[in-house]
Scaffold this motif. Structure first.
Motif, mmCIF file in Angstrom:
data_model
loop_
_atom_site.group_PDB
_atom_site.id
_atom_site.type_symbol
_atom_site.label_atom_id
_atom_site.label_comp_id
_atom_site.label_asym_id
_atom_site.label_seq_id
_atom_site.Cartn_x
_atom_site.Cartn_y
_atom_site.Cartn_z
ATOM 1 N N GLY A 233 0.810 -1.216 0.000
ATOM 2 C CA GLY A 233 0.000 0.000 0.000
ATOM 3 C C GLY A 233 0.843 1.266 0.000
ATOM 4 N N LYS A 234 0.148 2.408 0.032
ATOM 5 C CA LYS A 234 0.851 3.692 0.088
ATOM 6 C C LYS A 234 1.477 3.917 1.454
ATOM 7 C CE LYS A 234 -1.898 6.220 -3.342
ATOM 8 N NZ LYS A 234 -2.793 7.393 -3.571
ATOM 9 N N THR A 235 0.825 3.402 2.491
ATOM 10 C CA THR A 235 1.331 3.528 3.853
ATOM 11 C C THR A 235 1.395 2.137 4.484
ATOM 12 O OG1 THR A 235 -0.901 3.873 4.735
ATOM 13 C CG2 THR A 235 0.351 5.829 4.099
ATOM 14 N N ARG A 236 2.053 2.025 5.617
ATOM 15 C CA ARG A 236 2.187 0.740 6.294
ATOM 16 C C ARG A 236 0.824 0.210 6.739
ATOM 17 N NH1 ARG A 236 7.757 0.131 9.765
ATOM 18 N NH2 ARG A 236 9.152 1.177 8.264
ATOM 19 N N SER A 237 0.696 -1.081 6.707
ATOM 20 C CA SER A 237 -0.548 -1.721 7.113
ATOM 21 C C SER A 237 -0.696 -1.696 8.629
ATOM 22 C CB SER A 237 -0.581 -3.167 6.620
ATOM 23 O OG SER A 237 -1.642 -3.882 7.212
ATOM 24 N N ALA A 238 -1.914 -1.427 9.094
ATOM 25 C CA ALA A 238 -2.181 -1.453 10.535
ATOM 26 C C ALA A 238 -1.990 -2.853 11.093
ATOM 27 C CB ALA A 238 -3.599 -0.967 10.808
ATOM 28 N N LEU A 239 -2.104 -3.878 10.251
ATOM 29 C CA LEU A 239 -1.920 -5.252 10.704
ATOM 30 C C LEU A 239 -0.453 -5.619 10.836
ATOM 31 C CD1 LEU A 239 -4.619 -7.206 8.652
ATOM 32 C CD2 LEU A 239 -4.811 -6.147 10.902
ATOM 33 N N MET A 240 0.413 -4.884 10.106
ATOM 34 C CA MET A 240 1.855 -5.168 10.145
ATOM 35 C C MET A 240 2.630 -3.854 10.185
ATOM 36 S SD MET A 240 2.303 -8.277 7.407
ATOM 37 C CE MET A 240 1.578 -9.889 7.724
ATOM 38 N N ASN A 242 5.245 -2.960 11.612
ATOM 39 C CA ASN A 242 6.704 -3.066 11.613
ATOM 40 C C ASN A 242 7.281 -3.484 10.259
ATOM 41 O OD1 ASN A 242 6.875 -2.407 14.390
ATOM 42 N ND2 ASN A 242 6.452 -4.536 14.955
ATOM 43 N N VAL A 243 6.398 -3.766 9.315
ATOM 44 C CA VAL A 243 6.848 -4.168 7.980
ATOM 45 C C VAL A 243 6.757 -2.965 7.045
ATOM 46 C CG1 VAL A 243 6.450 -5.714 6.023
ATOM 47 C CG2 VAL A 243 6.072 -6.530 8.364
ATOM 48 N N PRO A 244 7.847 -2.564 6.398
ATOM 49 C CA PRO A 244 7.816 -1.391 5.517
ATOM 50 C C PRO A 244 7.029 -1.659 4.242
ATOM 51 C CG PRO A 244 9.912 -2.514 5.296
ATOM 52 C CD PRO A 244 9.182 -3.201 6.421
ATOM 53 N N THR A 245 6.626 -0.599 3.573
ATOM 54 C CA THR A 245 5.999 -0.756 2.264
ATOM 55 C C THR A 245 7.093 -0.983 1.218
ATOM 56 O OG1 THR A 245 6.103 1.594 1.701
ATOM 57 C CG2 THR A 245 4.163 0.834 2.939
ATOM 58 N N VAL A 246 6.704 -1.518 0.088
ATOM 59 C CA VAL A 246 7.649 -1.705 -1.015
ATOM 60 C C VAL A 246 8.233 -0.359 -1.418
ATOM 61 C CG1 VAL A 246 7.895 -2.425 -3.430
ATOM 62 C CG2 VAL A 246 6.477 -3.777 -1.872
ATOM 63 N N SER A 247 7.376 0.656 -1.421
ATOM 64 C CA SER A 247 7.808 1.990 -1.832
ATOM 65 C C SER A 247 8.891 2.553 -0.920
ATOM 66 C CB SER A 247 6.604 2.944 -1.851
ATOM 67 O OG SER A 247 6.984 4.233 -2.270
ATOM 68 N N GLU A 248 8.696 2.449 0.387
ATOM 69 C CA GLU A 248 9.685 3.018 1.308
ATOM 70 C C GLU A 248 10.922 2.149 1.455
ATOM 71 O OE1 GLU A 248 8.973 2.922 5.676
ATOM 72 O OE2 GLU A 248 7.049 1.980 5.171
ATOM 73 N N ALA A 249 10.789 0.856 1.102
ATOM 74 C CA ALA A 249 11.910 -0.064 1.297
ATOM 75 C C ALA A 249 12.875 -0.118 0.109
ATOM 76 C CB ALA A 249 11.393 -1.467 1.587
ATOM 77 N N GLY A 250 12.527 0.558 -0.982
ATOM 78 C CA GLY A 250 13.494 0.536 -2.078
ATOM 79 C C GLY A 250 12.943 0.693 -3.481
ATOM 80 N N VAL A 251 11.586 0.698 -3.625
ATOM 81 C CA VAL A 251 10.991 0.885 -4.956
ATOM 82 C C VAL A 251 9.985 2.034 -4.844
ATOM 83 C CG1 VAL A 251 9.822 -0.225 -6.898
ATOM 84 C CG2 VAL A 251 11.224 -1.601 -5.353
ATOM 85 N N PRO A 252 10.474 3.270 -4.890
ATOM 86 C CA PRO A 252 9.606 4.439 -4.684
ATOM 87 C C PRO A 252 8.429 4.483 -5.667
ATOM 88 C CG PRO A 252 11.919 5.069 -4.648
ATOM 89 C CD PRO A 252 11.878 3.648 -5.113
ATOM 90 N N GLY A 253 7.248 4.808 -5.137
ATOM 91 C CA GLY A 253 6.074 4.947 -5.979
ATOM 92 C C GLY A 253 5.300 3.669 -6.215
ATOM 93 N N TYR A 254 5.811 2.545 -5.713
ATOM 94 C CA TYR A 254 5.119 1.270 -5.927
ATOM 95 C C TYR A 254 3.835 1.215 -5.103
ATOM 96 C CZ TYR A 254 4.202 -3.762 -6.080
ATOM 97 O OH TYR A 254 3.611 -4.986 -6.262
#
Length: 332
Positions: A233-240, A242-254
């Motif tokens: 998603g655009k932001t981190r999931s409320a269920l997880m 502590n797990v980053p989004t794809v976008s923030e972890a290295g693929v911006p805009g995903y």
């Protein structure tokens, strides 16, 4: 004499047309007022047990309670949703056969060279239901523990890593294709006939990774059977959190989510479509419902039929670009 005869004929024709129009208006209103007067079938073109099926059954139950007639789920999976979708396309446009749709359908508009229908030509938008983020997981033995490591591993061994999906054109497949194109990696797609079998092989270690529903994978992540790399998603999931989004972890805009909604065969009376839209909107926007779905990682969606139509047209354009860039194609 001929002029008077012609004039009488024209007057009779006009009277008949007016009567026919009045009857059509009356019939449409009456059918909407009485609808539904018998069980309604919701065709789910996906296998039983997956998130789409679960949410469809939930909405069907609530519609039954709200409208006073049974809404029955009929699973008709196969050919990336095309089998069940074609069935609805050829069904009577009377509101008694509905179709559960997802972004699988908007992707299929460009992914499949030939289909026995066109989504926005042969169906009428009824209402959206919800959307959910996905999570990218890898099998437990994978040496990568985060997204940068996974990308590095994929680039080191192009075409060696594999990812599972529930079939061509499904959100799980296209999340992978979008990731491949944006991250610049080559990963082999392994399609299955449903998400359950795809998930089983990832959990068993036969396939390296998968984009899957967070609510479905959460317990497997907690037990260590797979590793969570990132959410979509655009932001981190409320269920997880502590797990980053794809976008923030290295693929911006995903961003890649799975959304669900309902459509009906084209020419279904607008009054029936509006009645269904109002009932579905009331169900999905109920505060208790929104909180319940939030705990499952799903967010309620509410749109009028015209808004939902625009939403789907925009989604078709978005995934057409991804299909073109990725080179993904399925001949039917």
């Amino acid at each position: 004499m001929n002029c008077q005869s012609n004039r009488r004929s024209m007057l009779r024709l006009a009277a008949c047309m007016l009567a026919a129009s009045a009857f059509a208006l009356f019939s449409s209103g009456a059918s909407a007022a009485d609808y539904p007067s018998r069980p309604v079938k919701i065709i789910v073109p996906f296998a039983a047990g997956g998130p789409a099926d679960v949410y469809a059954r939930f909405v069907a139950q609530k519609l039954t309670e709200t409208l006073g007639e049974s809404f029955i789920i009929d699973n008709r999976p196969g050919a990336s949703s095309i089998i069940g979708t074609e069935f609805v396309a050829h069904s009577p446009a009377d509101g008694y056969t509905l179709l559960l749709v997802s972004n699988t359908h908007t992707v299929n508009e460009s992914l499949f060279a030939k289909k026995p229908y066109q989504l926005m030509r042969d169906f009428a938008a009824v209402a959206p239901i919800n959307y959910s983020d996905l999570v990218l997981v890898v099998k437990a033995s994978t040496p990568a523990n985060n997204l940068p490591d996974l990308i590095k591993l994929a680039k080191k061994e192009p075409g060696v890593l594999t990812y599972a999906s529930s079939g061509p054109g499904t959100p799980y497949h296209m999340a992978g294709e979008l990731f491949k194109s944006m991250a610049g990696v080559s990963i082999l797609h392994i399609p299955y006939k449903g998400s359950s079998s795809a998930r089983t092989d990832v959990l068993g270690g036969q396939v390296d990774m998968m984009f899957d529903a967070i609510s479905t994978m959460r317990d497997f992540i907690r037990s260590g059977k797979v590793k969570a790399i990132a959410t979509t998603g655009k932001t981190r999931s409320a269920l997880m959190p502590n797990v980053p989004t794809v976008s923030e972890a290295g693929v911006p805009g995903y961003e890649a989510v799975i959304w669900l909604g309902l459509m009906a065969p084209k020419n279904t009376p607008p009054a029936i479509v509006d009645k269904l839209n109002a009932a579905i909107t009331k169900i999905v926007m109920n505060p208790e419902m929104r909180e319940l779905w939030k705990t499952q990682g799903a967010v309620s969606m509410a749109m009028k039929p015209a808004e939902f139509t625009k939403f789907m047209n925009d989604d078709i354009e978005k995934w057409a670009r991804v299909v073109k860039i990725s080179g993904a194609r399925v001949d039917q």
